[in-house]
Design an enzyme around this catalytic site. Structure first.
Site: not given
Length: 476
Positions: A171, A246, A280, A380
Site C-alpha cells: 500500500k 521505521e 526522517c 518532528e
C-alpha cells in the site's frame, strides 16, 4: 490530469471492489494532477489471497532464480528512472533534478544492495553437532509506505522480501502513488510471478488497517510516523504477526567545541535542506557550544539564505514545496509556536517565500535561543527549519542529544577523532560524522520510538526471514 484507477492483483491490473476515487494534488500548483482509486477491504482480501497462493511456489524458488529475477528488475528499473523521477516530482514536489539524481536512484540502490547481499547470504549453517540453522521466507508481507522518499521506502521492503522468497501486498502513500504503479510495471515486465507482488492503493484507516489486522498476513512492514506505527502494531497484535517499523525522528546535530564551522556545517545542514527537509533523519536540532553560538548563527543563516526555493519543474539545485496543505500548516504552526515560546528568528519565518502566492512553499528558517522545553525542539518538523540550542560541555551535549523520544539518527559535526569518542554514547540507530545520509550496504533503523526493524544489506534481508533450527538429521 492522469488517471490510474486500477490495483495490481495476482499479475493483472483490476478494478477496485467498492473503492472510491481520490485526487492527488500537485503541491506546487495546489491543483489535481493524478486520480487513483482508494481500495477497500475486499481489495485487500483479494490481494492477500493471491499472495498466499503464490507463496507456495515462490517460497520454493532457488537462490539462482531470485538472483536472475533481481538482475532483470534492476535493468528494467534503470530504463524507467526518468518516468519514476517525473512521477515523484509531480506528486510530492521534489525538484526534477533532485528526483532524477536522488529520489529515483534511491530505490535502485536497494535492489542492487539486496542483490549483492543475496549472492553472499548463507541460508543454512551448522550451529552445533547434529543441529542446523536455516533462514526461510516468512510468508505474506504487507508493506505500508510514506510519500517523502517513496521509492526508497518501497524498494527497501520489496527488494529484500522478494529476495528472501516472500510474497507481498504493497500500500503506497496516496499522496505519491504513481511511482509505485510504475514499479509494478517494472516487476511485471521482469517476470515476477503472478501473486508474488500485489499493489492496492488506499488510505491508512481502510487499506492500511485491513492489511495490519489480516489473519493471512504474516508480517507487516511499515514506514511512517510514530503515531501511525503504534496504530499498525495495535492492529497487528491480535494475530501475533511480525511488525517491522521505521518511524519518526528528531535528529540532533552535535557541533563539537572548536569545530571549523564553515567546513563542517554545510554537509550536515544539507540534511535539513535536501528534499525540503522532508527526511526522517534530517539533523534539525543543532547543539552548539556556547562559545561558538554567534559564529554558528551566521554560518547557518548564510547557508539557509543561499537556499533557493522554486518550481519542481525547473532544473537546478533549489528546493521545492512541501507535500501538501496539512504539512505546510504544521510547519507554519511549529515556527510560530517557537516564536511564541521565546525563540529568536534568525532568518525565514512564517508564510510563503516572497513572490509565491500559491503552492506549499516554505521559507528556509533558522531559530535561535531554542530550549528543550519548546515544541519545535521535540516535534518532528519535516520542513527546511533548523534550530540552535547551546550546551556547556560534551557531557551535556550528549545528554541533550539523547533527550528525545526518538532514536533514528544523530549527526556530529567536528573533528572525526573527537566525534568517535561520543558516537557510542548517542542513542540512535545511525550516527553520521560530518555527513547526514545513510549507506545502503549498512542497516538502517531506529531506537526507542523510531522503530524496531532494520533495512539495507544482509541485515534487511535477514529481517524478512524466519529462523528455523533442525536437530537430528545427521543422527545414526
Amino acid at each position: 490530469m492522469q488517471s490510474y484507477l486500477k490495483h495490481y492483483i495476482d499479475g493483472a491490473w483490476v478494478d477496485s471492489d467498492g473503492g472510491k476515487r481520490h485526487q492527488v494534488i500537485d503541491p506546487a500548483t495546489e491543483q489535481p494532477t493524478t486520480e487513483i482509486t482508494l481500495g477497500s477491504e475486499a481489495d485487500v482480501n483479494k490481494a492477500v489471497a493471491a499472495a498466499k497462493k503464490a507463496f507456495k511456489t515462490w517460497s520454493q524458488s532457488t537462490v539462482e532464480e531470485r538472483i536472475a529475477l533481481m538482475e532483470r528488475i534492476i535493468a528494467g528499473y534503470k530504463a524507467r528512472i526518468p518516468d519514476l523521477a517525473a512521477a515523484t516530482s509531480r506528486e510530492m514536489g521534489a525538484p526534477i533534478s533532485f528526483a532524477n539524481m536522488a529520489q529515483a536512484p534511491a530505490g535502485l540502490g536497494h535492489f542492487m544492495g539486496t542483490l549483492a547481499a543475496l549472492k553472499e547470504f548463507s541460508f543454512s549453517e551448522q550451529a552445533a553437532k547434529g543441529a542446523r540453522v536455516v533462514h526461510e521466507p516468512i510468508g505474506v508481507v504487507a508493506m505500508i509506505t510514506p510519500w517523502n522518499w517513496p521509492l526508497n521506502q518501497i524498494c527497501a521492503k520489496v527488494a529484500p522480501a522478494l529476495a528472501a522468497g516472500n510474497t507481498m501486498v504493497l500500500k503506497p502513500s496516496e499522496e505519491a502513488p504513481t511511482n509505485a504503479m510504475i514499479l509494478a510495471e517494472i516487476l511485471e515486465e521482469a517476470g515476477v510471478p503472478a501473486g508474488v507482488f500485489n499493489l492496492v492503493n488506499g488510505d491508512g484507516p481502510t487499506v492500511g488497517a485491513a492489511l495490519s489486522a489480516h489473519k493471512d498476513v504474516d508480517m507487516v512492514s511499515f514506514t511512517g510516523s510514530t503515531r501511525a506505527g503504534i496504530a499498525v502494531a495495535t492492529a497487528a497484535a491480535a494475530t501475533v504477526k511480525r511488525v517491522h517499523q521505521e518511524l519518526g525522528g528528531k535528529a540532533p546535530n552535535v557541533v563539537l567545541e572548536g569545530a571549523k564551522l564553515g567546513e563542517v556545517l554545510p554537509p550536515t545542514l544539507a540534511g535539513v535542506i535536501a528534499n525540503t527537509g522532508q527526511s526522517c533523519i534530517a539533523p534539525t536540532r543543532l547543539l552548539v557550544h556556547k562559545s561558538q553560538v554567534n559564529e554558528a548563527e551566521e554560518v547557518v543563516k548564510a547557508i539557509m539564505e543561499a537556499t533557493q526555493v522554486d518550481s519542481p519543474e525547473k532544473q537546478g539545485a533549489h528546493i521545492g514545496p512541501v507535500v501538501n496543505k496539512a504539512q505546510f500548516e504544521k510547519i507554519q504552526d511549529l515556527i510560530q509556536s517557537a516564536l511564541d515560546e521565546g525563540a529568536r528568528l534568525v532568518t525565514g519565518g512564517v508564510g510563503r517565500p516572497d513572490g509565491r502566492n500559491a503552492g506549499y512553499y516554505v521559507k528556509p528558517t533558522v531559530l535561535a535561543d531554542v530550549t528543550p522545553d519548546m515544541r519545535i525542539y521535540r516535534e518532528e518538523t519535516f520542513g527546511p527549519v533548523a534550530t540552535i540550542t547551546t550546551y556547556e560541555d560534551s557531557e551535556q551535549a550528549v545528554e541533550m542529544a539523547n533527550d528525545t523520544d526518538y532514536g533514528l539518527s544523530a549527526t556530529i559535526s567536528g573533528d572525526p577523532a573527537e566525534a568517535s569518542k561520543i558516537a557510542g554514547k548517542l542513542r540512535a540507530g545511525l550516527v553520521t560524522i560530518n555527513a547526514w545520509g545513510p549507506n545502503g550496504a549498512t542497516p538502517f533503523g531506529g531506537y526507542k520510538s523510531s522503530g524496531n526493524g532494520r533495512e539495507g544489506g544482509k541485515w534487511g534481508l535477514t529481517d524478512f526471514m524466519e529462523v528455523k533450527t533442525i536437530i537430528g538429521e545427521n543422527a545414526a
